[in-house]
Design an enzyme around this catalytic site. Sequence first.
Site, PDB file in Angstrom:
ATOM      1  N   PHE A  95       0.558  -1.244  -0.462  1.00 57.31           N
ATOM      2  CA  PHE A  95      -0.277   0.188  -0.040  1.00 57.31           C
ATOM      3  C   PHE A  95       0.760   1.133   0.279  1.00 57.31           C
ATOM      4  O   PHE A  95       1.864   1.493   0.771  1.00 57.31           O
ATOM      5  CB  PHE A  95      -0.542   0.031   1.176  1.00 57.31           C
ATOM      6  CG  PHE A  95      -1.757  -1.028   0.968  1.00 57.31           C
ATOM      7  CD1 PHE A  95      -1.510  -2.250   1.349  1.00 57.31           C
ATOM      8  CD2 PHE A  95      -3.500  -0.164   1.136  1.00 57.31           C
ATOM      9  CE1 PHE A  95      -2.978  -3.295   0.978  1.00 57.31           C
ATOM     10  CE2 PHE A  95      -4.609  -1.348   0.434  1.00 57.31           C
ATOM     11  CZ  PHE A  95      -3.570  -2.949   0.930  1.00 57.31           C
ATOM     12  N   ALA A  96       1.048   2.371  -0.633  1.00 57.92           N
ATOM     13  CA  ALA A  96       1.252   3.539  -1.146  1.00 57.92           C
ATOM     14  C   ALA A  96       0.348   4.269  -1.281  1.00 57.92           C
ATOM     15  O   ALA A  96      -0.039   5.412  -2.128  1.00 57.92           O
ATOM     16  CB  ALA A  96       2.754   3.311  -2.438  1.00 57.92           C
ATOM     17  N   VAL A  97      -0.028   5.475  -0.573  1.00 58.40           N
ATOM     18  CA  VAL A  97      -1.105   6.140  -0.073  1.00 58.40           C
ATOM     19  C   VAL A  97      -0.713   7.262   0.554  1.00 58.40           C
ATOM     20  O   VAL A  97       0.276   6.929   2.014  1.00 58.40           O
ATOM     21  CB  VAL A  97      -2.086   5.457   1.358  1.00 58.40           C
ATOM     22  CG1 VAL A  97      -3.200   6.041   0.847  1.00 58.40           C
ATOM     23  CG2 VAL A  97      -3.158   3.859   0.448  1.00 58.40           C
ATOM     24  N   ARG A  99       1.399  10.259   1.057  1.00 57.78           N
ATOM     25  CA  ARG A  99       2.935  10.724   1.289  1.00 57.78           C
ATOM     26  C   ARG A  99       3.811  10.266   1.060  1.00 57.78           C
ATOM     27  O   ARG A  99       4.985   9.675   0.687  1.00 57.78           O
ATOM     28  CB  ARG A  99       3.696  11.653   2.376  1.00 57.78           C
ATOM     29  CG  ARG A  99       3.003  11.179   3.614  1.00 57.78           C
ATOM     30  CD  ARG A  99       4.102  12.178   4.981  1.00 57.78           C
ATOM     31  NE  ARG A  99       3.542  11.034   5.731  1.00 57.78           N
ATOM     32  CZ  ARG A  99       4.817  10.140   6.271  1.00 57.78           C
ATOM     33  NH1 ARG A  99       5.620  10.056   5.747  1.00 57.78           N
ATOM     34  NH2 ARG A  99       4.383   9.584   7.451  1.00 57.78           N
ATOM     35  N   TYR A 100       3.497   7.933   1.414  1.00 65.93           N
ATOM     36  CA  TYR A 100       4.236   7.228   1.506  1.00 65.93           C
ATOM     37  C   TYR A 100       4.530   6.739  -0.572  1.00 65.93           C
ATOM     38  O   TYR A 100       5.780   6.175  -0.130  1.00 65.93           O
ATOM     39  CB  TYR A 100       3.662   6.298   1.726  1.00 65.93           C
ATOM     40  CG  TYR A 100       3.521   5.490   3.139  1.00 65.93           C
ATOM     41  CD1 TYR A 100       3.955   5.335   4.345  1.00 65.93           C
ATOM     42  CD2 TYR A 100       2.715   6.698   4.302  1.00 65.93           C
ATOM     43  CE1 TYR A 100       4.577   4.956   5.840  1.00 65.93           C
ATOM     44  CE2 TYR A 100       2.250   7.031   5.839  1.00 65.93           C
ATOM     45  CZ  TYR A 100       3.608   5.530   6.062  1.00 65.93           C
ATOM     46  OH  TYR A 100       3.552   6.019   7.362  1.00 65.93           O
ATOM     47  N   ASP A 186       4.779  -3.820   4.337  1.00 64.95           N
ATOM     48  CA  ASP A 186       4.517  -2.778   3.926  1.00 64.95           C
ATOM     49  C   ASP A 186       5.915  -1.837   3.560  1.00 64.95           C
ATOM     50  O   ASP A 186       6.673  -2.312   2.606  1.00 64.95           O
ATOM     51  CB  ASP A 186       5.419  -1.986   6.150  1.00 64.95           C
ATOM     52  CG  ASP A 186       4.022  -1.918   6.706  1.00 64.95           C
ATOM     53  OD1 ASP A 186       2.899  -2.442   6.135  1.00 64.95           O
ATOM     54  OD2 ASP A 186       4.156  -1.849   8.418  1.00 64.95           O
ATOM     55  N   ASP A 188       7.548   0.360   3.962  1.00 62.87           N
ATOM     56  CA  ASP A 188       8.268   1.467   4.237  1.00 62.87           C
ATOM     57  C   ASP A 188       9.546   0.994   4.225  1.00 62.87           C
ATOM     58  O   ASP A 188      10.167   0.700   5.704  1.00 62.87           O
ATOM     59  CB  ASP A 188       8.555   2.391   5.340  1.00 62.87           C
ATOM     60  CG  ASP A 188       7.920   1.858   6.317  1.00 62.87           C
ATOM     61  OD1 ASP A 188       7.553   0.813   6.334  1.00 62.87           O
ATOM     62  OD2 ASP A 188       7.640   2.227   7.618  1.00 62.87           O
ATOM     63  N   HIS A 208       8.823 -10.378  15.291  1.00 63.41           N
ATOM     64  CA  HIS A 208       9.596  -8.778  14.725  1.00 63.41           C
ATOM     65  C   HIS A 208      11.129  -8.198  15.937  1.00 63.41           C
ATOM     66  O   HIS A 208      11.212  -8.662  16.795  1.00 63.41           O
ATOM     67  CB  HIS A 208       8.549  -8.619  15.864  1.00 63.41           C
ATOM     68  CG  HIS A 208       8.094  -6.564  16.061  1.00 63.41           C
ATOM     69  ND1 HIS A 208       9.722  -5.253  16.256  1.00 63.41           N
ATOM     70  CD2 HIS A 208       7.205  -5.661  15.705  1.00 63.41           C
ATOM     71  CE1 HIS A 208       8.856  -4.604  16.135  1.00 63.41           C
ATOM     72  NE2 HIS A 208       7.741  -4.395  15.530  1.00 63.41           N
ATOM     73  N   GLU A 276      -1.444  -4.845  13.592  1.00 67.17           N
ATOM     74  CA  GLU A 276      -0.384  -6.406  13.877  1.00 67.17           C
ATOM     75  C   GLU A 276      -1.228  -6.770  14.953  1.00 67.17           C
ATOM     76  O   GLU A 276      -0.631  -7.614  15.229  1.00 67.17           O
ATOM     77  CB  GLU A 276       0.896  -5.142  14.349  1.00 67.17           C
ATOM     78  CG  GLU A 276       1.415  -5.643  14.586  1.00 67.17           C
ATOM     79  CD  GLU A 276       3.223  -4.795  14.780  1.00 67.17           C
ATOM     80  OE1 GLU A 276       3.979  -4.799  13.981  1.00 67.17           O
ATOM     81  OE2 GLU A 276       3.217  -4.722  15.880  1.00 67.17           O
TER      82      GLU A 276
HETATM   83  C1  GAL Z   1       8.287  -1.275  16.586  1.00 65.81           C
HETATM   84  C2  GAL Z   1       7.661  -0.501  15.434  1.00 65.81           C
HETATM   85  C3  GAL Z   1       5.821  -0.224  14.880  1.00 65.81           C
HETATM   86  C4  GAL Z   1       4.864  -1.216  16.193  1.00 65.81           C
HETATM   87  C5  GAL Z   1       5.730  -1.427  17.004  1.00 65.81           C
HETATM   88  C6  GAL Z   1       5.491  -2.758  18.278  1.00 65.81           C
HETATM   89  O1  GAL Z   1       8.981  -1.066  15.981  1.00 65.81           O
HETATM   90  O2  GAL Z   1       7.949   0.264  14.571  1.00 65.81           O
HETATM   91  O3  GAL Z   1       5.491  -0.201  13.937  1.00 65.81           O
HETATM   92  O4  GAL Z   1       5.270  -2.628  14.910  1.00 65.81           O
HETATM   93  O5  GAL Z   1       7.012  -1.395  17.197  1.00 65.81           O
HETATM   94  O6  GAL Z   1       5.518  -2.391  18.991  1.00 65.81           O
END
Ligand code: GAL
Length: 313
Positions: A95-97, A99-100, A186, A188, A208, A276
Site C-alpha cells: 500500500f502506497a497511499v 506521502r508514502y 509495508d 517503508d 519482530h 498488528e
Molecule cells: C515498532 C514498529 C511498529 C510496531 C511496534 C510494536 O518498532 O515501528 O510498527 O510494530 O514496534 O511495538
Amino acid sequence: MRPVKGRHLYFMRTLLHLLQRTAKSQIQGFVFCFDPKKTRSLLDLLNILSHSRSRADVQTNTSWNAPIIWDGMFDPDVFDQGHKQDQSTVALTVFAVGRYLDAYLGTFLNSSEQYFMVGLPVTFYVFTDVPEKVPNMKLAPQRSLKVIKVERHSRWQDISMMRMKTISDVIESDIRHHSTYVFCFDVDQVFTGRFGSEALGESVALLHAHFYNLPKHRFTYDRNPKSKAYMETGDFYYHAAVFGGTWQSVKAMADACYQSIMEDKQNNVEALWHDESHLNKYLWLHKPSRVLSPEYCWDRSIGYQKDIRPFTK
Ligand code: GAL
C-alpha cells in the site's frame, strides 16, 4: 554444523514423487500420505529434521514444530527447484497511499524486483490513491505489476487496518485465479538481500526485530480486555510489516483481522498496534506453519546483534 546440502533434499524429493506414483497404484493405505498437499508438508518436515541444528545459536523450531527460517539453515536452490517444479506463483501486495508513495514506493519496488522471489512468477499489486504516480518499472519476464486505486483514509492507522479488507477483496477477485501464495508488505522497507522461496508456506509470519530476544511480558500485545485483539500472553511477537501464505490462508487471516477491527470500531476501541495487534491475536489462535527470523526484516537502528547474519555480512 553444516546444513544438509541441496542434492540430498532434492534426492529425497524425487524419491517422494516416485513413491507418490507407485504408492497410488500399489499400497492403498499409503495414498493419503502422498497427495501433493501432504507431500509439501512432508518436505517441511524434512527441512526441520535436516536443518534444525544448523544454527545452534538461535531457535529454529516453534513448540508446534513449524520451522523458524534463519540465514544458513537452508539451501536456496532446493527451495527454488521445488517451487519451480510445483509451478508456484506469488502475489505481493503493498500500500502506497498519500506521502508514502513519493517517499518509499520507488525504492521498495526496485529492491523487490532485485531480491523478492527471483526466478518465480510474481505479480505486484500496488494499492494507491494516485495510480498515475506509480513509477514505471522494467520487470523481469513472468513478473508484472497491477495498480489498484483505493480510498485515502486520513489516519495511517486506518490505512493500515483497512488494508485487511482490501487484501481479502483482491484475493477473491483476482489473486486466487493466478497466484498460489500471497505476501503482504509495508512499503517503508528496502530489500537488501534474498527474500526467496524458502519463505513460502501455508501461513507465514515474521518475528519482530525489536522483540525476538525479549521476554514475553515485554511484547506489545493489546492488553485491553475491551478489544478483540486482547491477549495476555502468546507465542512470539509478530511484525505486521510482512505476512503471507497460500491465498486461502492469507484471505482467512485478513478476513478475521478485518472482522475484529470492525467490532472494535463499533465498540469505540482501538487496539494498541492496530492491525498488528489483531494479527498477533489471530496467529496465536491459528499458529503459522512457517516463521521468518527477524533477519528478513531487520531494523538497523537496533545496532549489532551477533545472531543477525545478513546484518553482519
Ligand atoms: C515498532 C514498529 C511498529 C510496531 C511496534 C510494536 O518498532 O515501528 O510498527 O510494530 O514496534 O511495538
